[in-house]
Scaffold this motif. Sequence first.
Motif, short mmCIF file in Angstrom:
data_model
loop_
_atom_site.label_atom_id
_atom_site.label_comp_id
_atom_site.label_asym_id
_atom_site.label_seq_id
_atom_site.Cartn_x
_atom_site.Cartn_y
_atom_site.Cartn_z
N HIS A 53 -43.72 -26.70 -30.64
CA HIS A 53 -43.08 -27.89 -30.08
C HIS A 53 -44.09 -28.69 -29.25
CE1 HIS A 53 -39.19 -29.62 -28.07
NE2 HIS A 53 -39.99 -30.56 -28.54
N TYR A 135 -46.08 -34.86 -39.34
CA TYR A 135 -44.84 -35.58 -39.03
C TYR A 135 -45.12 -37.02 -38.62
CZ TYR A 135 -40.64 -37.12 -36.64
OH TYR A 135 -39.55 -37.86 -36.25
N PRO A 150 -37.05 -33.41 -38.40
CA PRO A 150 -36.81 -32.71 -37.12
C PRO A 150 -35.83 -31.55 -37.27
CG PRO A 150 -36.67 -35.10 -36.85
CD PRO A 150 -36.69 -34.84 -38.32
N SER A 186 -31.63 -33.40 -36.18
CA SER A 186 -31.92 -34.62 -36.92
C SER A 186 -31.16 -35.80 -36.31
CB SER A 186 -31.55 -34.45 -38.40
OG SER A 186 -32.54 -33.70 -39.07
N LEU A 189 -32.99 -37.04 -33.04
CA LEU A 189 -34.10 -37.97 -33.27
C LEU A 189 -33.62 -39.29 -33.84
CD1 LEU A 189 -37.18 -37.37 -32.74
CD2 LEU A 189 -35.67 -35.39 -32.66
#
Length: 299
Positions: A53, A135, A150, A186, A189
């Motif tokens: 992370h 990403y 995500p 998800s 984000l």
Amino acid sequence: MTTLKTLLGTIRLPFLLLTPACVSVGIGTAYWQTGTLNGFYVLLIIIGALSAHISVNVFNEYFDAKSDLDSKTIRTPFSGGSGALQANPSLSNVALRLAWLTFGITAQIGIYFVSELGWQLLPLGLLGLLLLVTYTTWWVYNPWLCLIAPGLGFGVLMVAGAHFVLTGEYSSVAFVASLPVTLLVSGLLLLNQFPDVEADESIGRKHLPIVLGFQNSAWVLGGFYLLTYLIVIISVLLKILPIYCLLSLATAPLAWKAFYGAKSFKGNIPQLIPAMGMNVALNLITPLLLTIGLILGTS
């Protein structure tokens, strides 16, 4: 002191709370199925997940600073970057080294687990590492990949990976339990992208709010919330998850408030911030309630 403050800014410490919340679900499914846990492995799992992370956060800060995106975003408590490298651009390379260092820590822990438990963990680990470094440079330029990335990282990969490490096998229970986490992260984000639409579009990004607009994206978010709770309910009815996992339904009011805020968004960012806060709380509390339900299910 300036270097330390800047690096801590790029790490975004408050955001790291999401990691143990998500990983706890994989630990919970392992405990529910086996009734035991390897404490050393649990510690390594958490360290590896936190390193991953941190790595993706710092990579994101580095590439956003390089693209000058940070100077264009409207910063909120939940989006828009930390501004740490924007304030201290001379430390960009130091931040990049930190990103690679934490990437390496995650990779080394993964290699250790593969050597101890077998090659079956390797595809999951390689996909996770690929996601870390690509990403910000690739996934965010495709609206659908940007949407699932995500959740894939924090949901399926973290939960299934933790379960495999602690049990030595993949499990349909872990996969099903990972789906609510996948959808929620998800969605986290997705909502955080609302304030960044103009800035992200200016550098060529193509996430869902840019492609579909705010209203349609809000409905996608609401759909994710609805699916999250339906999966839990159906899984309990089918006896895939213990009945105590219904505790996670207690966060439904948070989901409603976040959805309503997203649907009401008309470009008024201060108005959106409470909804973003609800979304964060939803992502932290729901996985923990799922984990508690799994642990209670073993008694």
